[in-house]
Design a protein around this motif. Structure first.
Motif, short mmCIF file in Angstrom:
data_model
loop_
_atom_site.label_atom_id
_atom_site.label_comp_id
_atom_site.label_asym_id
_atom_site.label_seq_id
_atom_site.Cartn_x
_atom_site.Cartn_y
_atom_site.Cartn_z
N VAL A 178 26.70 30.67 60.91
CA VAL A 178 25.35 30.22 60.62
C VAL A 178 25.44 29.00 59.69
N ILE A 179 24.92 27.88 60.18
CA ILE A 179 24.96 26.61 59.45
C ILE A 179 23.62 26.38 58.76
N SER A 180 23.67 25.93 57.53
CA SER A 180 22.47 25.53 56.80
C SER A 180 22.30 24.02 56.95
N HIS A 181 21.13 23.61 57.43
CA HIS A 181 20.82 22.20 57.62
C HIS A 181 19.51 21.89 56.90
N VAL A 182 19.52 20.85 56.09
CA VAL A 182 18.29 20.41 55.41
C VAL A 182 17.68 19.30 56.27
N ILE A 183 16.42 19.51 56.63
CA ILE A 183 15.71 18.60 57.53
C ILE A 183 15.58 17.21 56.91
N GLY A 212 9.31 32.89 61.24
CA GLY A 212 8.04 32.23 60.98
C GLY A 212 8.08 30.71 61.00
N MET A 213 9.26 30.12 61.21
CA MET A 213 9.35 28.66 61.21
C MET A 213 8.82 28.11 62.53
N ASP A 214 8.00 27.06 62.43
CA ASP A 214 7.50 26.37 63.60
C ASP A 214 8.48 25.24 63.93
N PHE A 215 9.25 25.40 64.98
CA PHE A 215 10.28 24.43 65.32
C PHE A 215 9.72 23.11 65.85
N THR A 216 8.42 23.07 66.09
CA THR A 216 7.80 21.82 66.55
C THR A 216 7.25 21.00 65.38
N ALA A 217 7.25 21.59 64.18
CA ALA A 217 6.69 20.89 63.01
C ALA A 217 7.60 21.10 61.80
N LEU A 218 8.81 20.54 61.86
CA LEU A 218 9.76 20.68 60.77
C LEU A 218 9.39 19.73 59.63
N SER A 219 9.58 20.18 58.40
CA SER A 219 9.25 19.36 57.23
C SER A 219 10.52 18.84 56.56
N VAL A 220 10.50 17.58 56.17
CA VAL A 220 11.62 16.98 55.47
C VAL A 220 11.93 17.80 54.22
N GLY A 221 13.20 18.11 54.01
CA GLY A 221 13.63 18.89 52.84
C GLY A 221 13.71 20.39 53.10
N GLU A 222 13.14 20.84 54.20
CA GLU A 222 13.13 22.26 54.56
C GLU A 222 14.51 22.66 55.07
N GLU A 223 14.97 23.86 54.72
CA GLU A 223 16.25 24.36 55.22
C GLU A 223 16.02 25.08 56.55
N ILE A 224 16.88 24.81 57.51
CA ILE A 224 16.85 25.51 58.78
C ILE A 224 18.25 26.06 59.03
N LEU A 225 18.32 27.28 59.54
CA LEU A 225 19.60 27.91 59.83
C LEU A 225 19.87 27.78 61.32
N ILE A 226 21.08 27.32 61.63
CA ILE A 226 21.47 27.06 63.02
C ILE A 226 22.64 27.98 63.38
N PRO A 227 22.52 28.75 64.47
CA PRO A 227 23.63 29.59 64.90
C PRO A 227 24.63 28.78 65.73
N ILE A 228 25.89 28.89 65.38
CA ILE A 228 26.94 28.20 66.10
C ILE A 228 27.90 29.24 66.63
N ARG A 229 28.38 29.02 67.81
CA ARG A 229 29.35 29.85 68.49
C ARG A 229 28.74 31.01 69.24
#
Length: 157
Positions: free
Chosen positions: A105-110, A140-157
């Motif tokens: 699980v990768i942490s990415h800041v928008i 609860g995150m709306d993937f169509t309206a991401l906010s700058v500075g918000e953390e999103i978790l990305i599954p890899i593998r």
């Protein structure tokens, strides 16, 4: 000469051990830019007598550090009662515990211009491949309206 041989042997042992101890070493190369590995998810089948405290204690971790994530990821109403035979996805920061079915699980800041599609693509994945786990990891995150500075978790593998 003897010192050089000893150093060479120590280096070979260190390299060999790092491969044995960290099967996820290749996966750790995935974070892009300032992204980082938040944790790994490992499937764990609950056996008779299993208690999350003991499972995490054996791993050298405190389950309370992951309690909210365990509950959210596995959609549990309580951590006190988990039926036998249920397979839980348990978060861990220890890569040496991983088996063949873990998820990194990768942490990415928008940043400005990021989209869920572009973030997934930066890891060589399509949004469709990541969507199910992203919904679980980012409740609860709306993937169509991401906010700058918000953390999103990305599954890899």
């Amino acid at each position: 000469m003897r010192k050089r041989i000893i150093c060479s042997v120590v280096f070979v042992i260190m390299v060999f051990c790092s491969v044995l101890i960290s099967p996820a070493a290749a996966a750790d190369e995935y974070p892009v830019g300032n992204d980082c590995t938040k944790y790994y998810l490992m499937p764990y089948e609950i056996q008779s007598g299993d208690i999350l405290t003991n499972i995490y204690s054996c791993w050298g971790l405190d389950y309370r550090d992951f309690g909210d994530a365990i509950q959210s990821i596995n959609q549990l109403s309580s951590l006190d009662i988990v039926p036998l035979g249920v397979v839980l996805w348990l978060p861990t920061t220890k890569s040496n515990l991983l088996n063949d079915t873990y998820i990194q699980v990768i942490s990415h800041v928008i940043s400005y211009g990021d989209t869920a599609i572009s973030i997934c693509a930066s890891y060589g994945r399509t949004f469709e491949e990541c969507e199910k786990w992203m919904a679980v990891l980012n409740r609860g995150m709306d993937f169509t309206a991401l906010s700058v500075g918000e953390e999103i978790l990305i599954p890899i593998r």
